[in-house]
Design an enzyme around this catalytic site. Sequence first.
Site, PDB file in Angstrom:
ATOM      1  N   TYR A 179     -37.505   9.406  -9.290  1.00  0.00           N
ATOM      2  CA  TYR A 179     -36.537   8.490  -9.899  1.00  0.00           C
ATOM      3  C   TYR A 179     -36.941   7.035  -9.703  1.00  0.00           C
ATOM      4  O   TYR A 179     -36.737   6.194 -10.569  1.00  0.00           O
ATOM      5  CB  TYR A 179     -35.156   8.744  -9.288  1.00  0.00           C
ATOM      6  CG  TYR A 179     -34.127   7.715  -9.679  1.00  0.00           C
ATOM      7  CD1 TYR A 179     -33.704   7.604 -10.999  1.00  0.00           C
ATOM      8  CD2 TYR A 179     -33.581   6.855  -8.731  1.00  0.00           C
ATOM      9  CE1 TYR A 179     -32.767   6.664 -11.366  1.00  0.00           C
ATOM     10  CE2 TYR A 179     -32.638   5.909  -9.096  1.00  0.00           C
ATOM     11  CZ  TYR A 179     -32.232   5.821 -10.408  1.00  0.00           C
ATOM     12  OH  TYR A 179     -31.306   4.882 -10.759  1.00  0.00           O
ATOM     13  N   ARG A 199     -27.667  16.204  -5.280  1.00  0.00           N
ATOM     14  CA  ARG A 199     -26.833  15.311  -6.080  1.00  0.00           C
ATOM     15  C   ARG A 199     -25.503  14.983  -5.422  1.00  0.00           C
ATOM     16  O   ARG A 199     -24.665  14.316  -6.032  1.00  0.00           O
ATOM     17  CB  ARG A 199     -26.597  15.923  -7.477  1.00  0.00           C
ATOM     18  CG  ARG A 199     -27.817  15.851  -8.385  1.00  0.00           C
ATOM     19  CD  ARG A 199     -28.213  14.403  -8.650  1.00  0.00           C
ATOM     20  NE  ARG A 199     -29.379  14.291  -9.530  1.00  0.00           N
ATOM     21  CZ  ARG A 199     -30.616  14.104  -9.122  1.00  0.00           C
ATOM     22  NH1 ARG A 199     -30.864  14.037  -7.815  1.00  0.00           N
ATOM     23  NH2 ARG A 199     -31.609  13.976  -9.982  1.00  0.00           N
ATOM     24  N   TYR A 206     -34.203  17.976  -4.988  1.00  0.00           N
ATOM     25  CA  TYR A 206     -33.314  18.325  -6.092  1.00  0.00           C
ATOM     26  C   TYR A 206     -33.943  19.362  -7.019  1.00  0.00           C
ATOM     27  O   TYR A 206     -33.232  20.127  -7.669  1.00  0.00           O
ATOM     28  CB  TYR A 206     -32.951  17.064  -6.881  1.00  0.00           C
ATOM     29  CG  TYR A 206     -31.987  17.319  -8.006  1.00  0.00           C
ATOM     30  CD1 TYR A 206     -30.722  17.854  -7.756  1.00  0.00           C
ATOM     31  CD2 TYR A 206     -32.332  17.048  -9.332  1.00  0.00           C
ATOM     32  CE1 TYR A 206     -29.841  18.104  -8.792  1.00  0.00           C
ATOM     33  CE2 TYR A 206     -31.458  17.285 -10.366  1.00  0.00           C
ATOM     34  CZ  TYR A 206     -30.211  17.815 -10.090  1.00  0.00           C
ATOM     35  OH  TYR A 206     -29.331  18.065 -11.113  1.00  0.00           O
TER      36      TYR A 206
END
Length: 744
Positions: free
Chosen positions: A706, A625, A590
């Site tokens: 994350y 995403r 990302y």
Amino acid sequence: MVERMRPGSVVVDMAAEAGGNIETTRPGELYTYKGVIHIGYSDLPSRLPTQASSLYANNISKFLLSIGQKDHFHVDLKDEVVRGSIIVHNGEMMYPPPRVAAPPPAPKKLDAKAAAAALAAAEPPNYFAKFLKDSAVYTVGLGSLLGLGMVAPNAAFTTMLTTFSLSGLVGYHTVWSVTPALHSPLMSVTNAISGITAVGGLLLMGGGLLPTTLPQTLAATAAFISAINIGGGFIVTQRMLDMFRRPTDPPEYNYLYSIPGIAFLGGYGWAAANNFPDVHQMAYLAASLCCVGALGGLSSQPTARLGNALGIIGVTTGLAATLGQMKIPMEVVAQMGGTMALGGILGAIIAKRIPITDLPQLVAAFHSFVGAAAVLTCIAHFLAHADHLAADPSVAVIKTSLFLGTWIGGITWSGSLIAYGKLQGLLKSDPLMLPGRHALNAGLLGLSAASMVGFLGTHDIGFGMGMLGATTGLSALMGVTLTSAIGGADMPVVITVLNSYSGWALCAEGFMLDNSLMTVVGALIGSSGAILSYIMCKAMNRSLPNVIMGGFGAPTGEAMKVTGTHTEVNVEQAVDLVTEANNIIITPGYGLCVAKAQYPVAEMVSMLRKKGKNVKFAIHPVAGRMPGQLNVLLAEAGVPYDIVHEMEEVNGEFPETDLVLVIGANDTVNSAAEEDPNSIIAGMPVLRVWLAKNVIVMKRSLATGYAAVDNPVFFKQNTSMLLGDAKKTCDALLDKIKHRYSEL
């Protein structure tokens, strides 16, 4: 070369007497430069014999003294070292010594849950239980169908249920055939065909050039926002598919696909004008089959553009068949035409101007339109037909479908807006963990169920509208609480789940209006989103409830501690590794999307391939995403799709790879998923980049991803960290490579 060596390394310059072969050598000295020990003695050749003799004599004497104990000399042939050193013993030839078996590896320590899982895996499978479970599932399924047949209010319900079931099966098998590289176009084309929600609005529109009642206004609004989806969805899909075209691809004449569409519409118009009663249902069938073909066409690159054309034909035919069944004055026709045209033009403008990097938030926004259209259509239908609903024999089916369409549509609408805000940067992407959020969601679900009971149990229009309004607010609030608790890295799953929700809302509308086209398209979209959600969750080794409820789960035991010192390199050193490598794999994440670094990366890859290097990309299913986002971004930058590979295709090639460039990825290349059974990402499929000869990780810092799990790859011996902004680093890397090759 010295700059790239790790601290503690030693270099011996044999030419120190003549000035040295190494620039950092100091003749006649021993010193340390940036952690690397330099031996630059100019009299080294004269030192070597004495040093070597002393070391050898010391080793031999130590070995002889070690044979036996104290003053007692004894040749113990059971001692591996002694036995390996003996050539002749008591006149017997002892060479060669027997091979010594390597000690078995120490067993890994497993926590209680992992040990129980290992024990269960070691037990022989219970095939009887497996077959019994399958038998029970099919028994319950078939029995449920029998029960639905018993309580069915009329033949129309069973016919619609048959249509729904078969459409779901067709959608299931069709979507599984879609190549992962085309998952983003799949999301876009399902957005476009979900514009069939306009059918519900058209059926309820009325008045004159403008609507004259509240239900007509709501219906016109639903048709307008549905048209935005239609106009924008197909254009975005075409933009993405055009990016995948290669200069070597054969010419295409996609405009010829308009011939069957125009021919069918012309034939249908003539048949409808001449009052052929069954032609309308056949037009719906043709529209449904074309929508199936739109999804099936995305199974491969060569047929993808045909799929988009079939989708356009399917939606256009469906709208035309809806109008063909209605006896409406020309003023209302003009209102319908103006509403649909205005929405379609607005959608087309948005789709033309939106940057491809903003595609995830565009998809989320389009999902919100579908949810809003479903809510508006259901409320408009209730207001328009509440007076005679009680007399309808299928009132229970209609009101249940109406309520579910409103409830699912409300969740889709608000959840999609929250997802849009997070993706666009208007809201923080961090998960919002409200205290007692699970209890709050359970309460909202319970109140919605109570509203449904109240709605189904009354024939009072005011009370029914109150229950419908209550569930609209409750479902909208539930969409906010559910989506807010999900972090930005889980957006691929959120997008696909919302896509599935929009399909089920459309199905509910189909049952409410007894419209087979809406049911078919809704089942296709619902199954499409469900399958993509399953693929995304499997790629993270997580369950869908775990993602929807927020968080990454809990560890099963004490996680492995990541220790060591990372090695940093600069751009010049990274260029050395790139130019020396022959087989290179690039694994983007990302971070590449955020930095928009695909353009310098694409130019660098083109240059390296021209120099004869084998360069390819490895894409993790949840990188980016939304599903397939990185494939689209690389295609936009001009990277040929045939060198972009999925994780399963390329994971076995890392051991033979000279260099891996990790650009903006973290959790998807985290070796803890395979090396630490107690890690919260244990079992998650990852790209095994650490098996390559050399790895360069390009990211802003050593921070965790994350999942908040340290990445052992950063500290491995074959890994070098090139820290900084991905776009600036890639630009600098490209410039240095150009300069390096221009000097050759």
